[in-house]
Design a protein around this motif. Structure first.
Motif: not given
Length: 267
Positions: A238-256
C-alpha cells in the motif's frame, strides 16, 4: 467488543442477520442491507457510523492501514477462492494480478496451497513474482489462442481456477480456455461491456465448468482472511496518503499508475 477496540467496517455496514440470504452467509445481499458510504455516513471522513454487532474486530498484530484493504478487496478474493473449492497444488490464474484485488489474490491463493499464474501488463512482472506468483504472463504478448495455449503449457493441462480481478470483458471471454476439466471462473471485476455472448456454453457443458459470482465475503470469511494476514501469510502492498491528496489518487487510479492499494490517512 470493548470500547476502544480496533474494528473494521465492510462493504456492507449493517445487515439484519435473520433473512434467508444472511442465514446462508450472503449478508452483503441482505434484504435490508446498508451499504457503507451509500446508506451510512462517513465515507472519506474522520468519523463514521456502523452497527456494533456487524463491525469486525481487527487482530492486534495487524496494522490498521494494512488491515483496511482486507475488509473489502482481501475478503472478496479470499471468499471467491474458498467457494471455488481450490485445493493444495491446484493452479490458479489471476487476471489483473498486479492491482489492488489481484495482488491480494496471489497471496491468498498461495496461503491456501495453490500455485499461481499472474496475468497483467509486463511492468507488473517483478511485483507479482515478489508476492509469490509461480508464473507471470504479459497478456499483451499474445494474440488469438496464444494466451490459452501458454497457460495450458505452464500448468500442464489448464488451471483449476481463473480469478478475474480485472474489469475486462476480454478476460472473461478468454477465461474458459484457460481451464482444465471442471475448472471454475470466479467473477469479481465488472466490465463495462456485456460478455454474455462471448462465453461459450458448449465449452462450459463439455468441460463441466463452473462460474461463481462473488460480491464480497461474510463475517466469517472476513475473520478468516484477517487471521491469515495476522499470521504473516498475506501483506497488503500500500501507499499511505493524506486525505488532501484524494483527487490526485483518483487520477492515478484512472491512469493505471497505482500498484497495490492506496490507504488514506484521516488523522
Amino acid at each position: 467488543m470493548a470500547i476502544g477496540a480496533k474494528v473494521g467496517i465492510k462493504y456492507t455496514a449493517d445487515a439484519c442477520l435473520n433473512c434467508e440470504n444472511c442465514l446462508v452467509g450472503g449478508e452483503s445481499s441482505c434484504t435490508s442491507a446498508k451499504i457503507s458510504g451509500y446508506m451510512t455516513p462517513g465515507t472519506f471522513q474522520q468519523y463514521c457510523i456502523t452497527s456494533a454487532q456487524y463491525a469486525t474486530k481487527i487482530p492486534d498484530s495487524l496494522d490498521l492501514a494494512e488491515a483496511a484493504p482486507l475488509m473489502c478487496g482481501g475478503v472478496s478474493v479470499y471468499a471467491g477462492l474458498k467457494r471455488s473449492g481450490v485445493q493444495l497444488g491446484d493452479w490458479v490464474v489471476v487476471s489483473g494480478a498486479g492491482g489492488g484485488l489481484g495482488h491480494l489474490a496471489i497471496q491468498y491463493a498461495r496461503a491456501m496451497g495453490a500455485r499461481v499464474v499472474a496475468i497483467d501488463a509486463g511492468s507488473k512482472n517483478e511485483f507479482c513474482r515478489t508476492l509469490g506468483a509461480d508464473e507471470f504472463v504479459d497478456y499483451s504478448k499474445f494474440d488469438g489462442d496464444g494466451l490459452a495455449q501458454h497457460i495450458h503449457k505452464v500448468t500442464s493441462g489448464g488451471a483449476k481456477v481463473a480469478l478475474i480481478c480485472a474489469a475486462s470483458g476480454k478476460a472473461y471471454s478468454q477465461a474458459p480456455h484457460w481451464l482444465c476439466f471442471r475448472g471454475c471462473i470466479i467473477a469479481l471485476g465488472i466490465p463495462g461491456e456485456s460478455v454474455g455472448q462471448a462465453l461459450s456454453i458448449f465449452q462450459f457443458v463439455s468441460l463441466e465448468l463452473k462460474l461463481i459470482g462473488v460480491k464480497t465475503g461474510s463475517r466469517l470469511e472476513v475473520k478468516e482472511c484477517l487471521d491469515i494476514a495476522a499470521r504473516g501469510l498475506v501483506k497488503t502492498k500500500l501507499q499511505l496518503r493524506k486525505l488532501e491528496e484524494l483527487e490526485s489518487v483518483f487520477h492515478e487510479m484512472h491512469a493505471g499508475k497505482v500498484i497495490g492499494r492506496v490507504v488514506l490517512d484521516l488523522s
